[in-house]
Design an enzyme around this catalytic site. Structure first.
Site, PDB file in Angstrom:
ATOM      1  CG  LEU A  91      -1.931  -1.110   1.393  1.00 51.42           C
ATOM      2  CD1 LEU A  91      -2.656  -0.982   2.733  1.00 51.42           C
ATOM      3  CD2 LEU A  91      -2.930  -1.112   0.251  1.00 51.42           C
ATOM      4  CG  ASP A  92       0.352   4.226  -2.900  1.00 51.65           C
ATOM      5  OD1 ASP A  92       1.195   3.448  -3.376  1.00 51.65           O
ATOM      6  OD2 ASP A  92      -0.588   4.701  -3.559  1.00 51.65           O
ATOM      7  CE  LYS A  93       5.189   9.264   4.487  1.00 52.07           C
ATOM      8  NZ  LYS A  93       6.000  10.481   4.239  1.00 52.07           N
TER       9      LYS A  93
END
Length: 314
Positions: free
Chosen positions: A136-138
């Site tokens: 997942l993105d940051k």
């Protein structure tokens, strides 16, 4: 300590097979590419002699494996705060918070989910990417599955590649989306900004399904299902439709509020400083039981407050 120290005698039904094929039948928990690496590194002998992956084996041949335990990653364990939704001998199911990078990379060599996972289970050093099979993105929150052994890792990777893992997200868009649909648009690196992805000709196939859950005066709550898992896929696809995610400065640019918006709503929206995207549910066949399982991560507090505000000021 040894990862594998074992001897096998080739059976009649394996006679004529390549050595790497025969070994994969004997060790199904390991990929063929890994077995080929072991042979090339000299960890495998055929009839007490050095051998090659393509070498044929015959009934009665003796195969010896002496594979040392190897540290696959060099990242260090750290005490990182995140919630474990489920754990057993095969997997961790994690609720990733916002502002947490998944993998160490330039600018984020520590303080990542990988470092936190290694503190929970040091044996993850033996697995590629500490057992992480998707990301997942940051600033995207929500549920992730992490493998705790090589068998589970291979099983989950194969399911992801075969598009058998069901990934469900919830998001808030800028603009009122007319109706749900399927977005089928290839994604590749942006031609001018290397930090961005974009819908491009010749990119990798990318398919996103979504439905509109609720329409607000200037925003929409949508639910999405990923058929593929390209980098920034949901963010890129929704921006491509001209409905970027609320708070997504990379793909939505500077937020522009419609004239006459209530001041309190404007403050609420402007103070939400990440993309409004949450991985709500993950479903897959468990690598141990081979039964279908499903795990959910509740909405984080900031996302929940955002929805309450949108409802209040609608």
């Amino acid at each position: 300590m040894k990862l594998i120290q074992q001897s096998f005698q080739v059976e009649k039904n394996q006679a004529g097979y390549r050595l790497d094929h025969a070994l994969q039948q004997l060790l199904p928990e390991y990929s063929r590419s890994r077995i080929q690496q072991w042979i090339q590194q000299g960890f495998v002998c055929l009839n007490q002699q050095p051998c090659k992956p393509r070498q044929k084996v015959y009934s009665g041949d003796l195969v010896d494996l002496d594979v040392p335990e190897q540290v696959v990653i060099s990242d260090q364990p750290e005490a990182i705060e995140f919630e474990i939704l489920h754990q057993d001998e095969d997997i961790f199911v994690v609720n990733k918070p916002a502002d947490l990078v998944v993998h160490p990379a330039a600018g984020h060599w520590d303080g990542t989910l990988v470092n936190g996972l290694l503190a929970r289970d040091p044996r993850l050093q033996q697995l590629p990417r500490a057992g992480i099979v998707h990301r997942l993105d940051k600033d995207t929150t929500g549920v992730m599955v992490v493998a705790r052994n090589l068998t589970a890792h291979n099983w989950l990777v194969e399911q992801l590649q075969s598009r058998l893992v069901k990934r469900e997200y919830v998001a808030v868009t800028r603009g009122v989306v007319t109706a749900g649909r399927t977005i089928e648009a290839s994604i590749g690196r942006h031609s001018q900004n290397r930090k961005k992805m974009a819908v491009v000709n010749g990119g990798k196939s990318a398919i996103t399904h979504f439905q509109v859950a609720r329409k607000f005066a200037h925003h929409s709550l949508i639910r999405l299902q990923l058929e593929t898992g390209r980098t920034h896929q949901i963010r890129v696809h929704m921006a491509h439709l001209q409905y970027p995610l609320l708070g997504d400065s990379l793909y939505g640019g500077r937020a522009r509020l419609p004239a006459g918006v209530d001041e309190a709503l404007a403050m609420l929206v402007q103070n939400f400083r990440r993309q409004a995207l949450h991985a709500e549910r993950l479903s897959f066949e468990h690598p141990g039981s081979h039964q279908m399982v499903s795990y959910e991560a509740p909405l984080p507090a900031d996302f929940d407050a955002l929805l309450e505000g949108l409802i209040q000021y609608d």
